[in-house]
Design a protein around this motif. Structure first.
Motif, short mmCIF file in Angstrom:
data_model
loop_
_atom_site.label_atom_id
_atom_site.label_comp_id
_atom_site.label_asym_id
_atom_site.label_seq_id
_atom_site.Cartn_x
_atom_site.Cartn_y
_atom_site.Cartn_z
N PRO A 110 4.95 -5.99 -1.17
CA PRO A 110 6.14 -6.44 -1.92
C PRO A 110 5.76 -6.78 -3.36
CG PRO A 110 5.99 -7.53 0.22
CD PRO A 110 4.69 -6.81 0.02
N ASP A 111 6.33 -6.06 -4.31
CA ASP A 111 6.08 -6.26 -5.74
C ASP A 111 4.62 -6.02 -6.13
OD1 ASP A 111 8.77 -7.01 -6.16
OD2 ASP A 111 8.32 -9.06 -5.51
N MET A 112 3.85 -5.34 -5.28
CA MET A 112 2.45 -5.01 -5.61
C MET A 112 2.38 -3.55 -6.01
SD MET A 112 0.31 -7.01 -2.61
CE MET A 112 -1.25 -6.35 -3.22
N VAL A 113 2.83 -3.26 -7.22
CA VAL A 113 2.84 -1.89 -7.72
C VAL A 113 2.63 -1.94 -9.23
CG1 VAL A 113 5.37 -1.96 -7.90
CG2 VAL A 113 4.19 0.24 -7.84
N LEU A 114 1.87 -0.99 -9.76
CA LEU A 114 1.57 -0.98 -11.19
C LEU A 114 2.81 -0.65 -12.00
CD1 LEU A 114 -0.53 -1.11 -13.48
CD2 LEU A 114 -0.99 1.32 -13.09
N ALA A 115 3.55 0.38 -11.62
CA ALA A 115 4.75 0.80 -12.35
C ALA A 115 5.88 1.02 -11.36
CB ALA A 115 4.48 2.07 -13.16
N ASP A 116 6.78 0.08 -11.25
CA ASP A 116 7.90 0.17 -10.31
C ASP A 116 9.07 0.88 -10.99
OD1 ASP A 116 9.43 -0.14 -8.07
OD2 ASP A 116 9.97 -2.24 -8.47
N ILE A 117 8.96 2.21 -11.11
CA ILE A 117 9.96 2.98 -11.83
C ILE A 117 11.01 3.53 -10.86
CG2 ILE A 117 8.41 3.56 -13.72
CD1 ILE A 117 7.92 6.24 -12.44
N ASN A 118 12.19 3.81 -11.37
CA ASN A 118 13.29 4.27 -10.53
C ASN A 118 13.07 5.66 -9.96
OD1 ASN A 118 14.78 1.91 -10.86
ND2 ASN A 118 15.78 2.66 -12.71
#
Length: 347
Positions: A110-118
């Protein structure tokens, strides 16, 4: 983390420092993971063939991959005199780099991502599609017939199975209603019977999970689809003329792509970092644990298939991609879209 660095160092420099550290936090563990799964790969093959596998360097042979890495690092890089030197040297760099950039949008929790793009899924599809360039350039730049044959095979093989993968992803996107990988994972929470997490447990999407798994093996040129490296016909394929670290970069890129496909299998169909069952006590275990566990299960399947299934002929490889998977995935897109129109949108 990036916001904290921006407060300390200013907006521009803080963003650069924070992003660089996050990239290294993904890249270094990934390199370590590749070294260890090469070891695991060899041990699984050995166990299935009733052999020991690596067992000398370090306890239980755990340091064998690092010893191999030191060996290739100390060897001389040989460039054939008739090869295109610039392209010959840049090809393994392309393969290795492309294998890394796709991890920028992979959610580890959860929310552990470098670039949370659409459009994370489109980004992964585009990045993984670039891998064919390293192989094709390597085959052509070697100026040798066997690597060139391998490059032609690789181009046809990867393009063929990317078409099927694209339709499989389309079915998943229609059901989840988003291209964002985090949202695709969350859409699988309690998806079946209200308490099972994962699209693969849905009878309508399970066939697509199987197609994606097999297509992922073909996309990464894993056995039984390793026609680009067929020793009996092509010596070693596009890697024939490579040595030292240039050969190691191909090796790292290949296994990096394998781990990426294992991660995508987990994200798209098996709940990603969600536990298998939507039960509150299971969420006490960090999501990254569930994600890595699913990656390891899929990697075991990849190794198991490589050790047990004989290599396809090239005509069988093409027939499976164009005459089986492509029509099947296209029909399933129609089925999924029709089902959603009649149930979700009340058409």
């Amino acid at each position: 983390m990036t916001a904290w660095f921006q407060e300390m160092l200013g907006f521009g420099l803080g963003w650069f420092a924070g992003t660089t550290i996050l990239i290294l936090l993904i890249a270094f563990p990934l390199m370590l993971a590749i070294a260890m799964i090469i070891y695991a790969d060899r041990k699984i093959w050995a166990a299935i063939a009733l052999r020991r596998g690596p067992n000398v360097v370090g306890p239980f042979g755990l340091l064998q991959s690092f010893a191999d890495g030191i060996k290739v690092f100390l060897k001389e890089t040989i460039v054939p005199t008739s090869a295109n030197r610039g392209l010959f040297l840049i090809a393994p760099i392309i393969t290795f780099t492309v294998a890394l950039i796709a991890w920028a949008v992979i959610p580890f929790g959860p929310d552990m991502v470098l670039a949370d793009i659409n459009v994370g899924l489109l980004y992964v599809l585009a990045a993984s599609s670039l891998g064919v360039y390293g192989v094709v350039i390597a085959g052509w730049a070697s100026n040798s017939k066997y690597p060139f044959y391998s490059a032609l095979r690789a181009a046809a093989q990867m393009v063929s199975y990317e078409v099927s993968i694209g339709f499989v992803l389309l079915a998943v996107v229609m059901w989840a209603g988003t291209f964002n990988l985090q949202d695709i994972i969350l859409a699988q929470q309690g998806h079946v019977f209200g308490f099972i997490n994962g699209f693969a447990f849905n009878p309508l999407l399970f066939p697509m999970a199987v197609v994606f798994l097999i297509s992922a093996m073909a996309e990464t040129a894993r056995a039984p689809f390793d026609l680009t490296e067929a020793e009996s016909e092509l010596v070693a394929g596009y890697q024939t003329e490579y040595s030292s670290m240039s050969f190691a970069l191909f090796w790292l890129g290949e296994y990096g792509n394998v781990i990426l496909m294992c991660a995508l299998n987990a994200i798209l169909f098996w709940g990603g970092w969600l536990p298998p069952i939507d039960w509150a006590p299971l969420y006490a275990i960090p999501g990254i644990f569930w994600f890595f566990l699913k990656i390891l299960i899929f990697f075991f399947i990849f190794s198991w298939v490589k050790a047990t299934v004989p290599r396809y002929r090239y005509d069988q490889l093409m027939r499976l991609g164009w005459k089986v998977f492509l029509p099947m995935s296209l029909i399933w897109v129609v089925l999924v879209s029709g089902y959603l129109m009649f149930t979700r949108y009340g058409f």
